[in-house]
Design a protein around this motif. Structure first.
Motif, PDB file in Angstrom:
ATOM      1  N   THR A   1    -118.087  -6.933  -2.259  1.00  0.00           N
ATOM      2  CA  THR A   1    -117.578  -7.015  -0.799  1.00  0.00           C
ATOM      3  C   THR A   1    -117.298  -5.391  -0.430  1.00  0.00           C
ATOM      4  O   THR A   1    -116.805  -4.612  -1.478  1.00  0.00           O
ATOM      5  CB  THR A   1    -116.524  -7.952  -0.621  1.00  0.00           C
ATOM      6  N   LEU A   2    -117.331  -5.148   0.539  1.00  0.00           N
ATOM      7  CA  LEU A   2    -116.497  -3.661   1.096  1.00  0.00           C
ATOM      8  C   LEU A   2    -115.428  -3.720   0.517  1.00  0.00           C
ATOM      9  O   LEU A   2    -114.919  -2.573  -0.023  1.00  0.00           O
ATOM     10  CB  LEU A   2    -116.873  -3.653   2.621  1.00  0.00           C
ATOM     11  N   LYS A   3    -114.367  -4.773   0.560  1.00  0.00           N
ATOM     12  CA  LYS A   3    -113.139  -4.598   0.144  1.00  0.00           C
ATOM     13  C   LYS A   3    -112.988  -3.937  -1.322  1.00  0.00           C
ATOM     14  O   LYS A   3    -112.407  -3.148  -1.778  1.00  0.00           O
ATOM     15  CB  LYS A   3    -112.470  -5.941   0.522  1.00  0.00           C
ATOM     16  N   ALA A   4    -113.878  -4.764  -2.269  1.00  0.00           N
ATOM     17  CA  ALA A   4    -113.976  -4.317  -3.490  1.00  0.00           C
ATOM     18  C   ALA A   4    -114.316  -3.160  -3.611  1.00  0.00           C
ATOM     19  O   ALA A   4    -113.641  -2.127  -4.584  1.00  0.00           O
ATOM     20  CB  ALA A   4    -114.773  -5.518  -4.381  1.00  0.00           C
ATOM     21  N   GLU A  11    -109.250   3.442  -7.078  1.00  0.00           N
ATOM     22  CA  GLU A  11    -108.833   3.424  -8.494  1.00  0.00           C
ATOM     23  C   GLU A  11    -109.668   4.307  -9.265  1.00  0.00           C
ATOM     24  O   GLU A  11    -109.208   4.754 -10.302  1.00  0.00           O
ATOM     25  CB  GLU A  11    -108.826   2.152  -8.684  1.00  0.00           C
ATOM     26  N   PHE A  12    -110.900   4.123  -9.139  1.00  0.00           N
ATOM     27  CA  PHE A  12    -111.975   4.895 -10.036  1.00  0.00           C
ATOM     28  C   PHE A  12    -113.082   5.672  -9.212  1.00  0.00           C
ATOM     29  O   PHE A  12    -114.052   5.335  -9.023  1.00  0.00           O
ATOM     30  CB  PHE A  12    -112.795   3.931 -10.711  1.00  0.00           C
ATOM     31  N   PRO A  13    -112.774   6.981  -8.515  1.00  0.00           N
ATOM     32  CA  PRO A  13    -113.446   7.484  -7.770  1.00  0.00           C
ATOM     33  C   PRO A  13    -114.619   8.110  -8.442  1.00  0.00           C
ATOM     34  O   PRO A  13    -115.607   8.141  -7.607  1.00  0.00           O
ATOM     35  CB  PRO A  13    -112.605   8.954  -7.458  1.00  0.00           C
ATOM     36  N   LEU A  14    -114.831   8.266  -9.648  1.00  0.00           N
ATOM     37  CA  LEU A  14    -116.035   8.554 -10.181  1.00  0.00           C
ATOM     38  C   LEU A  14    -117.137   7.458 -10.304  1.00  0.00           C
ATOM     39  O   LEU A  14    -118.456   7.844 -10.526  1.00  0.00           O
ATOM     40  CB  LEU A  14    -115.985   9.332 -11.694  1.00  0.00           C
ATOM     41  N   ALA A  15    -116.682   6.304  -9.938  1.00  0.00           N
ATOM     42  CA  ALA A  15    -117.565   5.306 -10.020  1.00  0.00           C
ATOM     43  C   ALA A  15    -118.595   5.232  -8.717  1.00  0.00           C
ATOM     44  O   ALA A  15    -119.609   4.658  -8.854  1.00  0.00           O
ATOM     45  CB  ALA A  15    -116.688   3.967  -9.833  1.00  0.00           C
ATOM     46  N   GLU A  16    -118.345   5.946  -7.817  1.00  0.00           N
ATOM     47  CA  GLU A  16    -119.166   6.146  -6.738  1.00  0.00           C
ATOM     48  C   GLU A  16    -120.647   6.561  -7.237  1.00  0.00           C
ATOM     49  O   GLU A  16    -121.577   6.187  -6.599  1.00  0.00           O
ATOM     50  CB  GLU A  16    -118.527   7.290  -5.851  1.00  0.00           C
ATOM     51  N   ASN A  17    -120.520   7.158  -8.295  1.00  0.00           N
ATOM     52  CA  ASN A  17    -122.101   7.723  -8.648  1.00  0.00           C
ATOM     53  C   ASN A  17    -122.713   6.350  -9.196  1.00  0.00           C
ATOM     54  O   ASN A  17    -124.045   6.582  -9.375  1.00  0.00           O
ATOM     55  CB  ASN A  17    -121.897   8.919  -9.783  1.00  0.00           C
ATOM     56  N   TYR A  18    -122.268   5.427  -9.553  1.00  0.00           N
ATOM     57  CA  TYR A  18    -122.800   4.324 -10.142  1.00  0.00           C
ATOM     58  C   TYR A  18    -123.016   3.077  -9.153  1.00  0.00           C
ATOM     59  O   TYR A  18    -123.379   1.996  -9.674  1.00  0.00           O
ATOM     60  CB  TYR A  18    -122.047   3.878 -11.563  1.00  0.00           C
ATOM     61  N   VAL A  19    -122.649   3.318  -7.902  1.00  0.00           N
ATOM     62  CA  VAL A  19    -122.570   2.127  -6.918  1.00  0.00           C
ATOM     63  C   VAL A  19    -124.045   2.379  -6.023  1.00  0.00           C
ATOM     64  O   VAL A  19    -124.257   3.375  -5.631  1.00  0.00           O
ATOM     65  CB  VAL A  19    -121.500   2.189  -5.952  1.00  0.00           C
ATOM     66  N   GLN A  20    -124.549   1.246  -6.117  1.00  0.00           N
ATOM     67  CA  GLN A  20    -125.795   1.272  -4.862  1.00  0.00           C
ATOM     68  C   GLN A  20    -125.601   0.111  -3.810  1.00  0.00           C
ATOM     69  O   GLN A  20    -125.413  -0.959  -4.264  1.00  0.00           O
ATOM     70  CB  GLN A  20    -126.963   0.999  -5.722  1.00  0.00           C
ATOM     71  N   ALA A  21    -125.643   0.481  -2.706  1.00  0.00           N
ATOM     72  CA  ALA A  21    -125.572  -0.331  -1.595  1.00  0.00           C
ATOM     73  C   ALA A  21    -126.999  -1.125  -1.238  1.00  0.00           C
ATOM     74  O   ALA A  21    -127.891  -0.364  -1.105  1.00  0.00           O
ATOM     75  CB  ALA A  21    -124.794   0.259  -0.461  1.00  0.00           C
ATOM     76  N   VAL A  22    -126.976  -2.297  -1.335  1.00  0.00           N
ATOM     77  CA  VAL A  22    -128.021  -3.103  -0.948  1.00  0.00           C
ATOM     78  C   VAL A  22    -127.923  -4.187  -0.075  1.00  0.00           C
ATOM     79  O   VAL A  22    -127.192  -5.192  -0.670  1.00  0.00           O
ATOM     80  CB  VAL A  22    -128.874  -3.726  -2.395  1.00  0.00           C
ATOM     81  N   HIS A  27    -123.516  -2.983  -5.611  1.00  0.00           N
ATOM     82  CA  HIS A  27    -124.024  -3.123  -7.229  1.00  0.00           C
ATOM     83  C   HIS A  27    -123.375  -2.196  -7.946  1.00  0.00           C
ATOM     84  O   HIS A  27    -123.778  -0.926  -7.642  1.00  0.00           O
ATOM     85  CB  HIS A  27    -125.532  -3.243  -7.156  1.00  0.00           C
ATOM     86  N   LEU A  28    -122.573  -2.270  -8.705  1.00  0.00           N
ATOM     87  CA  LEU A  28    -122.103  -1.308  -9.810  1.00  0.00           C
ATOM     88  C   LEU A  28    -122.585  -1.597 -11.065  1.00  0.00           C
ATOM     89  O   LEU A  28    -122.746  -2.724 -11.686  1.00  0.00           O
ATOM     90  CB  LEU A  28    -120.471  -1.390  -9.909  1.00  0.00           C
ATOM     91  N   GLN A  29    -123.134  -0.532 -11.595  1.00  0.00           N
ATOM     92  CA  GLN A  29    -123.882  -0.766 -13.127  1.00  0.00           C
ATOM     93  C   GLN A  29    -123.186   0.764 -13.701  1.00  0.00           C
ATOM     94  O   GLN A  29    -123.665   1.871 -13.386  1.00  0.00           O
ATOM     95  CB  GLN A  29    -125.345  -0.805 -12.912  1.00  0.00           C
ATOM     96  N   VAL A  30    -122.241   0.458 -14.409  1.00  0.00           N
ATOM     97  CA  VAL A  30    -121.598   1.722 -15.272  1.00  0.00           C
ATOM     98  C   VAL A  30    -121.385   1.449 -16.584  1.00  0.00           C
ATOM     99  O   VAL A  30    -120.967   0.497 -17.062  1.00  0.00           O
ATOM    100  CB  VAL A  30    -120.344   1.998 -14.426  1.00  0.00           C
ATOM    101  N   PRO A  31    -121.432   2.544 -17.500  1.00  0.00           N
ATOM    102  CA  PRO A  31    -121.038   2.374 -18.663  1.00  0.00           C
ATOM    103  C   PRO A  31    -119.515   2.435 -18.650  1.00  0.00           C
ATOM    104  O   PRO A  31    -118.903   3.254 -18.275  1.00  0.00           O
ATOM    105  CB  PRO A  31    -121.845   3.584 -19.821  1.00  0.00           C
ATOM    106  N   VAL A  32    -118.897   1.554 -19.684  1.00  0.00           N
ATOM    107  CA  VAL A  32    -117.517   1.530 -19.898  1.00  0.00           C
ATOM    108  C   VAL A  32    -117.213   1.615 -21.260  1.00  0.00           C
ATOM    109  O   VAL A  32    -117.980   0.968 -22.185  1.00  0.00           O
ATOM    110  CB  VAL A  32    -116.678   0.303 -19.182  1.00  0.00           C
ATOM    111  N   ALA A  33    -116.090   1.992 -21.637  1.00  0.00           N
ATOM    112  CA  ALA A  33    -115.389   2.339 -22.923  1.00  0.00           C
ATOM    113  C   ALA A  33    -114.910   0.895 -23.499  1.00  0.00           C
ATOM    114  O   ALA A  33    -115.090   0.477 -24.747  1.00  0.00           O
ATOM    115  CB  ALA A  33    -114.428   3.440 -23.252  1.00  0.00           C
ATOM    116  N   ASP A  34    -114.346   0.340 -22.803  1.00  0.00           N
ATOM    117  CA  ASP A  34    -113.783  -1.203 -23.063  1.00  0.00           C
ATOM    118  C   ASP A  34    -113.657  -1.865 -21.622  1.00  0.00           C
ATOM    119  O   ASP A  34    -113.502  -1.483 -20.720  1.00  0.00           O
ATOM    120  CB  ASP A  34    -112.800  -1.047 -24.023  1.00  0.00           C
TER     121      ASP A  34
END
Length: 70
Positions: A1-4, A11-22, A27-34
């Motif tokens: 959602t827009l809220k999420a 909380e995670f500004p660099l995640a913007e590069n991994y979000v696609q609005a459809v 949609h977030l697809q991001v590598p995470v360490a844990d």
């Protein structure tokens, strides 16, 4: 959602590069360490976040989420 989405970027500004609005969904697809950080995020927003995978992350959320219902 827009809220999420907005909370994610706060909380995670660099995640913007991994979000696609459809079609009004994000949609977030991001590598995470844990899974602990993103798991806390997802579990903290019930009804706002839908997790499609990977299966290991879904299992992690189920295990962590059960503590909310015990």
């Amino acid at each position: 959602t827009l809220k999420a989405y907005n909370l994610l970027l706060e909380e995670f500004p660099l995640a913007e590069n991994y979000v696609q609005a459809v079609n009004g969904h994000y949609h977030l697809q991001v590598p995470v360490a844990d899974y602990h950080g993103i798991g806390r995020f997802a579990l903290g927003l019930p009804g706002e976040v839908k997790v499609n995978g990977p299966e290991e992350f879904i299992d992690f959320l189920k295990e962590r989420g059960k503590y909310f219902y015990e």
